[in-house]
Design a protein around this motif. Structure first.
Motif, PDB file in Angstrom:
ATOM      1  N   GLU A  32     -13.274 -63.050 -17.619  1.00 37.18           N
ATOM      2  CA  GLU A  32     -12.543 -63.677 -16.518  1.00 37.18           C
ATOM      3  C   GLU A  32     -11.643 -64.808 -17.015  1.00 37.18           C
ATOM      4  O   GLU A  32     -10.527 -64.967 -16.526  1.00 37.18           O
ATOM      5  N   ARG A  33     -12.104 -65.594 -17.954  1.00 37.47           N
ATOM      6  CA  ARG A  33     -11.278 -66.677 -18.494  1.00 37.47           C
ATOM      7  C   ARG A  33     -10.052 -66.112 -19.213  1.00 37.47           C
ATOM      8  O   ARG A  33      -8.953 -66.645 -19.091  1.00 37.47           O
ATOM      9  N   ALA A  34     -10.229 -65.046 -19.961  1.00 41.29           N
ATOM     10  CA  ALA A  34      -9.128 -64.440 -20.714  1.00 41.29           C
ATOM     11  C   ALA A  34      -8.184 -63.649 -19.807  1.00 41.29           C
ATOM     12  O   ALA A  34      -7.006 -63.486 -20.116  1.00 41.29           O
ATOM     13  N   TRP A  35      -8.678 -63.172 -18.687  1.00 41.59           N
ATOM     14  CA  TRP A  35      -7.938 -62.275 -17.806  1.00 41.59           C
ATOM     15  C   TRP A  35      -6.830 -62.960 -17.025  1.00 41.59           C
ATOM     16  O   TRP A  35      -5.790 -62.375 -16.759  1.00 41.59           O
ATOM     17  N   ARG A  36      -7.020 -64.201 -16.648  1.00 37.77           N
ATOM     18  CA  ARG A  36      -6.049 -64.872 -15.774  1.00 37.77           C
ATOM     19  C   ARG A  36      -4.700 -65.051 -16.465  1.00 37.77           C
ATOM     20  O   ARG A  36      -4.634 -65.623 -17.532  1.00 37.77           O
ATOM     21  N   PRO A  37      -3.621 -64.566 -15.838  1.00 35.37           N
ATOM     22  CA  PRO A  37      -2.301 -64.689 -16.465  1.00 35.37           C
ATOM     23  C   PRO A  37      -1.785 -66.128 -16.433  1.00 35.37           C
ATOM     24  O   PRO A  37      -2.034 -66.867 -15.489  1.00 35.37           O
ATOM     25  N   ASP A  38      -1.081 -66.517 -17.483  1.00 34.15           N
ATOM     26  CA  ASP A  38      -0.459 -67.830 -17.553  1.00 34.15           C
ATOM     27  C   ASP A  38       0.841 -67.681 -18.320  1.00 34.15           C
ATOM     28  O   ASP A  38       0.796 -67.310 -19.499  1.00 34.15           O
ATOM     29  N   PRO A  39       1.969 -67.861 -17.716  1.00 38.07           N
ATOM     30  CA  PRO A  39       2.170 -68.309 -16.339  1.00 38.07           C
ATOM     31  C   PRO A  39       1.970 -67.166 -15.348  1.00 38.07           C
ATOM     32  O   PRO A  39       1.817 -66.012 -15.741  1.00 38.07           O
ATOM     33  N   SER A  40       1.995 -67.507 -14.065  1.00 39.23           N
ATOM     34  CA  SER A  40       1.874 -66.491 -13.030  1.00 39.23           C
ATOM     35  C   SER A  40       3.086 -65.561 -13.116  1.00 39.23           C
ATOM     36  O   SER A  40       4.218 -66.029 -13.248  1.00 39.23           O
ATOM     37  N   PRO A  41       2.860 -64.260 -13.058  1.00 35.26           N
ATOM     38  CA  PRO A  41       3.971 -63.302 -13.214  1.00 35.26           C
ATOM     39  C   PRO A  41       5.029 -63.405 -12.111  1.00 35.26           C
ATOM     40  O   PRO A  41       4.692 -63.485 -10.935  1.00 35.26           O
ATOM     41  N   GLN A  42       6.273 -63.411 -12.526  1.00 29.74           N
ATOM     42  CA  GLN A  42       7.407 -63.398 -11.593  1.00 29.74           C
ATOM     43  C   GLN A  42       7.415 -62.056 -10.863  1.00 29.74           C
ATOM     44  O   GLN A  42       7.302 -61.009 -11.489  1.00 29.74           O
ATOM     45  N   GLY A  43       7.532 -62.090  -9.542  1.00 26.64           N
ATOM     46  CA  GLY A  43       7.608 -60.859  -8.762  1.00 26.64           C
ATOM     47  C   GLY A  43       6.269 -60.319  -8.303  1.00 26.64           C
ATOM     48  O   GLY A  43       6.212 -59.327  -7.588  1.00 26.64           O
ATOM     49  N   MET A  44       5.156 -60.955  -8.697  1.00 25.90           N
ATOM     50  CA  MET A  44       3.843 -60.515  -8.228  1.00 25.90           C
ATOM     51  C   MET A  44       3.540 -61.226  -6.913  1.00 25.90           C
ATOM     52  O   MET A  44       3.574 -62.445  -6.836  1.00 25.90           O
ATOM     53  N   ARG A  45       3.263 -60.454  -5.879  1.00 22.72           N
ATOM     54  CA  ARG A  45       3.011 -61.017  -4.546  1.00 22.72           C
ATOM     55  C   ARG A  45       1.554 -61.427  -4.337  1.00 22.72           C
ATOM     56  O   ARG A  45       1.272 -62.481  -3.790  1.00 22.72           O
ATOM     57  N   ARG A  46       0.640 -60.551  -4.735  1.00 26.62           N
ATOM     58  CA  ARG A  46      -0.793 -60.803  -4.543  1.00 26.62           C
ATOM     59  C   ARG A  46      -1.552 -60.066  -5.626  1.00 26.62           C
ATOM     60  O   ARG A  46      -1.052 -59.102  -6.191  1.00 26.62           O
ATOM     61  N   ALA A  47      -2.769 -60.524  -5.879  1.00 24.41           N
ATOM     62  CA  ALA A  47      -3.616 -59.842  -6.855  1.00 24.41           C
ATOM     63  C   ALA A  47      -5.071 -59.960  -6.424  1.00 24.41           C
ATOM     64  O   ALA A  47      -5.482 -60.973  -5.847  1.00 24.41           O
ATOM     65  N   PHE A  48      -5.829 -58.913  -6.712  1.00 24.26           N
ATOM     66  CA  PHE A  48      -7.252 -58.867  -6.382  1.00 24.26           C
ATOM     67  C   PHE A  48      -8.009 -58.350  -7.594  1.00 24.26           C
ATOM     68  O   PHE A  48      -7.482 -57.571  -8.380  1.00 24.26           O
ATOM     69  N   ALA A  49      -9.255 -58.768  -7.728  1.00 21.15           N
ATOM     70  CA  ALA A  49     -10.135 -58.248  -8.780  1.00 21.15           C
ATOM     71  C   ALA A  49     -11.442 -57.830  -8.124  1.00 21.15           C
ATOM     72  O   ALA A  49     -11.964 -58.537  -7.253  1.00 21.15           O
ATOM     73  N   TYR A  50     -11.968 -56.686  -8.552  1.00 23.73           N
ATOM     74  CA  TYR A  50     -13.212 -56.138  -8.010  1.00 23.73           C
ATOM     75  C   TYR A  50     -14.131 -55.786  -9.168  1.00 23.73           C
ATOM     76  O   TYR A  50     -13.693 -55.188 -10.143  1.00 23.73           O
TER      77      TYR A  50
END
Length: 98
Positions: free
Chosen positions: A22-40
């Motif tokens: 989970e720590r490695a998964w989070r994008p930085d910076p937040s992607p341009q053009g991405m409206r929403r994101a979910f993880a399951y």
């Protein structure tokens, strides 16, 4: 109906690695053009499915080929056993009222 552009990625991760993943998964910076994101997460915490909604296929493709995404994938690599992904177009389905 509004059309959605969706990128879905499912990863099987090493047992006991969810917190580090989970720590490695989070994008930085937040992607341009991405409206929403979910993880399951699966009940055994060994499979994670990410679903992200984008302005367009081009915006998603731009992120997927970016240096930031390459770095993010390199950060996750130690925890990922298997990965599947796909890009989809679709729309929300009307659920009948009961």
């Amino acid at each position: 109906m509004e059309e959605h552009f969706v990128w879905v990625t499912t990863r099987r991760i090493r047992p006991g690695a969810l917190e580090e993943f989970e720590r490695a998964w989070r994008p930085d910076p937040s992607p341009q053009g991405m409206r929403r994101a979910f993880a399951y997460w699966s009940e055994d915490a060994q499979e994670v499915t990410g679903v992200s909604f984008w302005d367009s296929k081009e915006a998603c493709d731009s992120w997927r080929t970016s240096e930031s995404e390459a770095q993010r994938r390199a950060n996750m690599a130690a925890y990922v056993v298997e990965e599947r992904e796909g890009f989809y177009r679709g729309r929300e389905l009307a659920v009948p009222q009961r």
